[in-house]
Every structure is written in C-alpha cells, then in structure tokens.
Design a protein around this motif. Sequence first.
Motif, PDB file in Angstrom:
ATOM      1  N   GLY B  36     -39.521  35.967   9.256  1.00 48.76           N
ATOM      2  CA  GLY B  36     -40.749  35.619   8.549  1.00 48.76           C
ATOM      3  C   GLY B  36     -41.775  35.134   9.547  1.00 48.76           C
ATOM      4  N   THR B  37     -43.026  35.225   9.162  1.00 46.99           N
ATOM      5  CA  THR B  37     -44.080  34.750  10.046  1.00 46.99           C
ATOM      6  C   THR B  37     -44.134  33.230   9.976  1.00 46.99           C
ATOM      7  N   ASN B  38     -45.063  32.656  10.719  1.00 46.13           N
ATOM      8  CA  ASN B  38     -45.261  31.216  10.613  1.00 46.13           C
ATOM      9  C   ASN B  38     -45.609  30.872   9.178  1.00 46.13           C
ATOM     10  N   SER B  39     -45.148  29.710   8.751  1.00 45.05           N
ATOM     11  CA  SER B  39     -45.433  29.192   7.414  1.00 45.05           C
ATOM     12  C   SER B  39     -44.793  30.011   6.302  1.00 45.05           C
ATOM     13  N   ALA B  40     -43.827  30.876   6.662  1.00 41.68           N
ATOM     14  CA  ALA B  40     -43.140  31.620   5.607  1.00 41.68           C
ATOM     15  C   ALA B  40     -42.091  30.748   4.941  1.00 41.68           C
ATOM     16  N   GLY B  41     -41.746  29.646   5.575  1.00 45.47           N
ATOM     17  CA  GLY B  41     -40.752  28.743   5.004  1.00 45.47           C
ATOM     18  C   GLY B  41     -39.412  28.828   5.709  1.00 45.47           C
ATOM     19  N   LYS B  42     -39.420  29.382   6.927  1.00 44.63           N
ATOM     20  CA  LYS B  42     -38.148  29.565   7.634  1.00 44.63           C
ATOM     21  C   LYS B  42     -37.497  28.234   7.976  1.00 44.63           C
ATOM     22  N   SER B  43     -38.279  27.359   8.587  1.00 44.32           N
ATOM     23  CA  SER B  43     -37.689  26.096   9.013  1.00 44.32           C
ATOM     24  C   SER B  43     -37.276  25.256   7.812  1.00 44.32           C
ATOM     25  N   THR B  44     -38.091  25.299   6.766  1.00 44.75           N
ATOM     26  CA  THR B  44     -37.730  24.554   5.554  1.00 44.75           C
ATOM     27  C   THR B  44     -36.414  25.067   5.000  1.00 44.75           C
ATOM     28  N   LEU B  45     -36.233  26.383   5.052  1.00 44.22           N
ATOM     29  CA  LEU B  45     -34.982  26.967   4.575  1.00 44.22           C
ATOM     30  C   LEU B  45     -33.799  26.390   5.357  1.00 44.22           C
ATOM     31  N   MET B  46     -33.981  26.309   6.671  1.00 45.90           N
ATOM     32  CA  MET B  46     -32.921  25.762   7.518  1.00 45.90           C
ATOM     33  C   MET B  46     -32.645  24.302   7.193  1.00 45.90           C
ATOM     34  N   TYR B  47     -33.724  23.546   7.063  1.00 45.69           N
ATOM     35  CA  TYR B  47     -33.561  22.125   6.730  1.00 45.69           C
ATOM     36  C   TYR B  47     -32.838  21.970   5.400  1.00 45.69           C
ATOM     37  N   THR B  48     -33.156  22.865   4.461  1.00 41.39           N
ATOM     38  CA  THR B  48     -32.568  22.729   3.134  1.00 41.39           C
ATOM     39  C   THR B  48     -31.091  23.094   3.156  1.00 41.39           C
ATOM     40  N   GLU B 175     -34.664  29.581  15.069  1.00 41.11           N
ATOM     41  CA  GLU B 175     -35.487  30.105  16.154  1.00 41.11           C
ATOM     42  C   GLU B 175     -34.829  29.966  17.518  1.00 41.11           C
ATOM     43  N   PRO B 176     -33.707  30.625  17.733  1.00 40.49           N
ATOM     44  CA  PRO B 176     -33.022  30.463  19.018  1.00 40.49           C
ATOM     45  C   PRO B 176     -33.782  31.078  20.187  1.00 40.49           C
ATOM     46  N   LEU B 177     -34.740  31.939  19.919  1.00 43.81           N
ATOM     47  CA  LEU B 177     -35.417  32.609  21.035  1.00 43.81           C
ATOM     48  C   LEU B 177     -36.813  32.055  21.292  1.00 43.81           C
ATOM     49  N   LEU B 178     -37.074  30.900  20.736  1.00 45.20           N
ATOM     50  CA  LEU B 178     -38.432  30.350  20.802  1.00 45.20           C
ATOM     51  C   LEU B 178     -38.880  30.138  22.245  1.00 45.20           C
ATOM     52  N   GLY B 179     -39.881  30.899  22.629  1.00 47.06           N
ATOM     53  CA  GLY B 179     -40.500  30.697  23.936  1.00 47.06           C
ATOM     54  C   GLY B 179     -39.619  31.013  25.125  1.00 47.06           C
ATOM     55  N   ASN B 196     -19.797  35.831  17.202  1.00 45.61           N
ATOM     56  CA  ASN B 196     -19.517  36.414  15.894  1.00 45.61           C
ATOM     57  C   ASN B 196     -18.253  37.271  15.910  1.00 45.61           C
ATOM     58  N   THR B 197     -18.125  38.126  16.948  1.00 47.16           N
ATOM     59  CA  THR B 197     -16.969  39.028  16.936  1.00 47.16           C
ATOM     60  C   THR B 197     -15.685  38.296  17.298  1.00 47.16           C
ATOM     61  N   LYS B 198     -15.755  37.391  18.303  1.00 43.63           N
ATOM     62  CA  LYS B 198     -14.532  36.699  18.755  1.00 43.63           C
ATOM     63  C   LYS B 198     -13.943  35.829  17.670  1.00 43.63           C
ATOM     64  N   PHE B 199     -14.786  35.034  17.005  1.00 46.85           N
ATOM     65  CA  PHE B 199     -14.257  34.058  16.048  1.00 46.85           C
ATOM     66  C   PHE B 199     -14.463  34.487  14.601  1.00 46.85           C
ATOM     67  N   GLY B 200     -15.150  35.597  14.398  1.00 46.66           N
ATOM     68  CA  GLY B 200     -15.462  35.993  13.033  1.00 46.66           C
ATOM     69  C   GLY B 200     -16.303  34.955  12.323  1.00 46.66           C
ATOM     70  N   LEU B 201     -17.161  34.331  13.117  1.00 45.58           N
ATOM     71  CA  LEU B 201     -17.950  33.219  12.598  1.00 45.58           C
ATOM     72  C   LEU B 201     -19.178  33.752  11.850  1.00 45.58           C
ATOM     73  N   ALA B 202     -19.455  33.181  10.695  1.00 42.28           N
ATOM     74  CA  ALA B 202     -20.660  33.559   9.966  1.00 42.28           C
ATOM     75  C   ALA B 202     -21.866  32.887  10.631  1.00 42.28           C
ATOM     76  N   VAL B 203     -22.890  33.674  10.929  1.00 40.12           N
ATOM     77  CA  VAL B 203     -24.062  33.138  11.595  1.00 40.12           C
ATOM     78  C   VAL B 203     -25.291  33.461  10.760  1.00 40.12           C
ATOM     79  N   LEU B 204     -26.150  32.474  10.595  1.00 39.00           N
ATOM     80  CA  LEU B 204     -27.424  32.712   9.923  1.00 39.00           C
ATOM     81  C   LEU B 204     -28.526  32.436  10.938  1.00 39.00           C
ATOM     82  N   ILE B 205     -29.263  33.471  11.293  1.00 36.86           N
ATOM     83  CA  ILE B 205     -30.328  33.302  12.284  1.00 36.86           C
ATOM     84  C   ILE B 205     -31.671  33.356  11.579  1.00 36.86           C
ATOM     85  N   VAL B 206     -32.498  32.403  11.878  1.00 41.33           N
ATOM     86  CA  VAL B 206     -33.853  32.438  11.367  1.00 41.33           C
ATOM     87  C   VAL B 206     -34.754  32.654  12.561  1.00 41.33           C
ATOM     88  N   GLU B 207     -35.572  33.655  12.527  1.00 41.17           N
ATOM     89  CA  GLU B 207     -36.367  33.961  13.721  1.00 41.17           C
ATOM     90  C   GLU B 207     -37.670  34.615  13.310  1.00 41.17           C
TER      91      GLU B 207
END
Lengths: 336, 250
Positions: B36-48, B175-179, B196-207
């Motif tokens: 999502g772009t800025n102000s789309a609510g990405k960070s709020t989603l993460m906080y929530t 935002e793991p790739l920020l700047g 993800n592949t080694k541990f089969g870990l579920a990952v949610l990336i917001v970017e």
Amino acid sequence: MPKTARRKKRLDRSVKVRTEGLYALTSWSEITYLLLPRLVLIMGLLSLPFFLDMYWQRVLCAAGIYGLLALGFDFLAEFVGLVCLGGAFFIGAGGYISGLLNAYLGLSPLVCIPIATVAGAVISTLVLVPALRLRGIYFAIVSFMFPLFAVYIIVALSAFGGTEGISALDNLPNQWVEVYLILAAVLVSLFLLRRLVDEDMGLILRAIKDNDQAVKASGISITTYKIRAVFIAALIGCFGGAYLTHLYGWLGISLFGMDFSILPIAATVMGGMGTLAGGVLGALLLTPLSEALRGFGQLRVVLYCFILLLFIVYKPEGFLSYFQRKYHQFELWEEV
Amino acid sequence: MSILKVRELMVFYENAIAINNASLECERGKITGVFGTNSAGKSTLMYTISGIILDLKRKEQMRGGERITVLGSILYEGEEVIELEASVRARKGIILCPERRRIFQESSVIENLRIGGILATRQQAKRTLEYIYTIFPVLKDLKNREGGFLSGGEQQMLAIGRALMAQPKLLLLDEPLLGLSPTIEEILTDAIQDINTKFGLAVLIVEQYARPILPIIHYGYVLENGSAVLEGTSEELIENPDVKSAYFGL
C-alpha cells in the motif's frame, strides 16, 4: 457485525469551528462563546477576595504563588521539554534578594520586588545554563539539586541570617494590595504565556521539545532559546518568591523548601499538562485543600497523595483538558 | 489452514478512519504480503495485529488526545486475540519486527539478540543464534558493536534476528526494506525466503516498495485507504495492470 457495531464519535461544536478565525467577531453568541471561559476565570479570581476572610485571603495568596510556579513548570515541561524541579530555587532566589534589599538597604517592597524578580531570574538562569544540555530526567535531577545546594551554602556560611533567617521585613501596604498583586500577576503571566506559546518563539520552543536536532538543522541556536525560556519561567517564579518574602515579612531557608518544587507539579498534573491554565486552577484547588486538611496533621499528606493518585489513574489528562473537550466538542453514537 | 484471520477490522484515530473493513488471512508456512502507499493503513494494520495499538491507545488516553477505536476480529490459530496485550500476543508467537528497526541503540548486537530471545529456551536461543549468524554473517563480525553504530542495513538484519530469537510462529515484518540499498534488499529478501522455507514459518510482510517483495510472496493484498482492494497470488498481482502501474511504474 456482533457486539461493537457502534462507536462514539467526537465532533467539534459548530460554534467552535466558526470562532476559529476572524469571523468570530461577527455575532454576539460567538463572542460570548470565546470570552465566557476567560471571563469566568478573570472575574472569578478578581471577585474571590470579597468572599473570603483574612485567613483565607492569605491562603489565596499562597495559592497564587503556587499557581505562578505551576505556570512556569508547565511552560518549561510541555513547551520546551525541560522538566524543571527547581521551583524552590526560583522562590528562594527571588525571596532572598528582595528580603536582603529590604533588610540592608531599607528599600520599599514595591521597589524590591521588581528588582528581585529580574535579578533572581538572571541568577537562576545562569545557574541552570550548564544543565541545559541535559534532557528529560537528568535536567530534572540537576534542577532539583540547586535548592538543596543553596540551603547548604546558606547554613554553612551562616550568611543572610543563616538557619534563623531574617524577620520583621516590611510588608506590602495593605491586605488588598497583597491579594490583588498576586492575582494580577497570575492572570497577566497566564495570558502572556498563552500568547507566547502561539507566537514564533513558542513554535520554536515546541519544536525543540519535539526534535532538537531538526531545530538545529534549521539554523536556530537551541541553547539561546532554552535560556530565554528558562529566564521567562524564572521571572515568574522569582516574582512569586519576592512577593512571598514580603507577604510574611520574613525570609529563611524554608524558601528553598521542597514544597515549592513538588506542589506545582501536582497542581499541573491535576489541572492538565500543557494547558497552562490547568496548573493555576490546580494550585487554586490544591492549596486550600491542603489548608483545609490541616486538622488531619501528618495524615493530610496521605489524603493529598491519594487524591493525586486518583487523578493519575482516572483522569490522567487533568480536569481542565477534560472540561475543555466537553466545552468544545460533543459526542454522538455512530453506526459503523 | 490459516494461522491468522483478520475479519472486518476497523481502526479509527478519533474520527479519521485508518483501517476500513479490512479482511485478510495468513496461511501457515506461507509468506503473505500487504502492499500500500503511504497512509494506506499499513503500519496501523501491523500495530493492530501485534497489539501495539492497545499501548498507543492507552498513551493517547493519558494525554487526553485522540481516541483510538479498534473494531472487528483477529483470529490467531482460531483464537480471538484482539483484546490481548502485545506482550501476551508475543508469547503466543505473534512477533513484530517494527518499522524503522527500533533496535536497542545502546546494547551490543549480541545483547540485542539475547533480549529478543528472552522467551526462548536456552537451546532454542542457541540454535536460532547460530542460524541468524548463517543468514546474516555480518552480524557475527559485529557481535560486540553497539546497535546504534550499525548501518541501516545491519540494523534491519539485527531487527529481524531479534524477532526470530523470540521464536515466532507468525513473523510480522513492517517495512523491512525501508531506505535500504539494492544489495541489502537482496540479502534481506533471500533471508526472508530462507526463514520461510527452513522453518515453515508464516511471515506477513507489509511494504510500500513492492518490487523486490512481490516475487517472494505466496499471496498478497493491496491496501488502499484502509481497505484491502485487491488480493491474489504473487503471479496474479504481478500481472495485474493496476499493480503494474502503481508499483512498477509501467
């Protein structure tokens, strides 16, 4: 959706929106809306002495002094980011200078007080300058230390009357002058400070609180501005001190007492941080309260702490912020 | 079987709506992306999702500031977690790697990692630490350097490492790739895939910067003005003309 399909929505009252610009002056209802809270405060304060006897007038004077200190504290803490616990130092510096001028040179209190206000503020500022580069809790600790230092120096050197202090200083001409001088000082500094924090200088000060590096990057010397801010707060505090000396006709090391550092903070927390007027109202409530509780002896500290605790737990924003919101906004339930 | 189900989530900052009726799911063992772009609510989603919002809410309440309202439901492993504190959620395995790293500036790299590993057993911590050193070898060399002196990329690696130390079952990356530079981007995306592949870990990336992330995700959502307007697998999103124009500038 199940349980929470509604939420409370908060909207500004239309009259608030209308009175934000110059248009406020176009109708009586809007002028009234703007002036009402201010007039209530001014008129309330000015008419208060008529309803009080001698003893409670004195209490009102003391409340005024705490109110001044609370103003200074709130201004420094919320608008400059300097949590200053040195209220007692301001009181002490102003009080001692004024008292000494009166005792040794025999100047009238009405001359001593202005001189002491300025001189005390200069001294307090100079003392605090080295600490200005500290932030947050460190500044608080250092500023808390100075009144203690001052006491030890005075006691150790037996200077300025030592532990006994100097008594029989000149009082102010009469009781009415006493009361109205402090009330006027409180009102004037309150409204001037409120104006100041909205001016350019206030913007810079608030920016310093937010992010001092960004302010530096804008080519502004933050030290200069911090010094000015401390000077303003010290001016207010030192006036309180000088006034206090002549109110009781006495000076001594209890002018550097912890009460002057702590009670204003309690008052500010109670009234609402960052509202300026909140601290004054808090002081006007807390000082009489602690007087009224005098019958409880030492227990009154407990009661007093208990009240504070209740505020911190249940109304941490302070009562003034709460009433402000109720005055400016209304709430309604909204389906989502 | 999904590990996280967000249903009809709404978040208000006073009267402004940050997340509007967003619903999304994270599959077990898959990488899910939210763009999502800025102000789309990405960070709020993460906080929530991580529960930080409850803390923000309390702080605002203290100040008498904005009132934050959270409505809807967040099901984590079939259990409602929307009322739970961030620390409780972390103990259940929802670990947030926050935006702008937020590493402990004055602690050294190893200390940062050990703080992250406070929830793990001694053996888990040891094993994870070794794993972190294999995916981010640079951290091993800088072991004793203070966190604040690391470069942005190294800090991000450290932040991911710290999150891993907490033994997540669901890793939230804000935002793991920020700047960061393209080389670091590559190291990080490779690492995320490896985790993800080694541990089969579920990952949610917001970017916001979708280009390097889109290829590695399994399923993705596009967030706009607080709602998930588009969803699909990695290929579907890459082929979507709207996504193309918005995120690839084609």
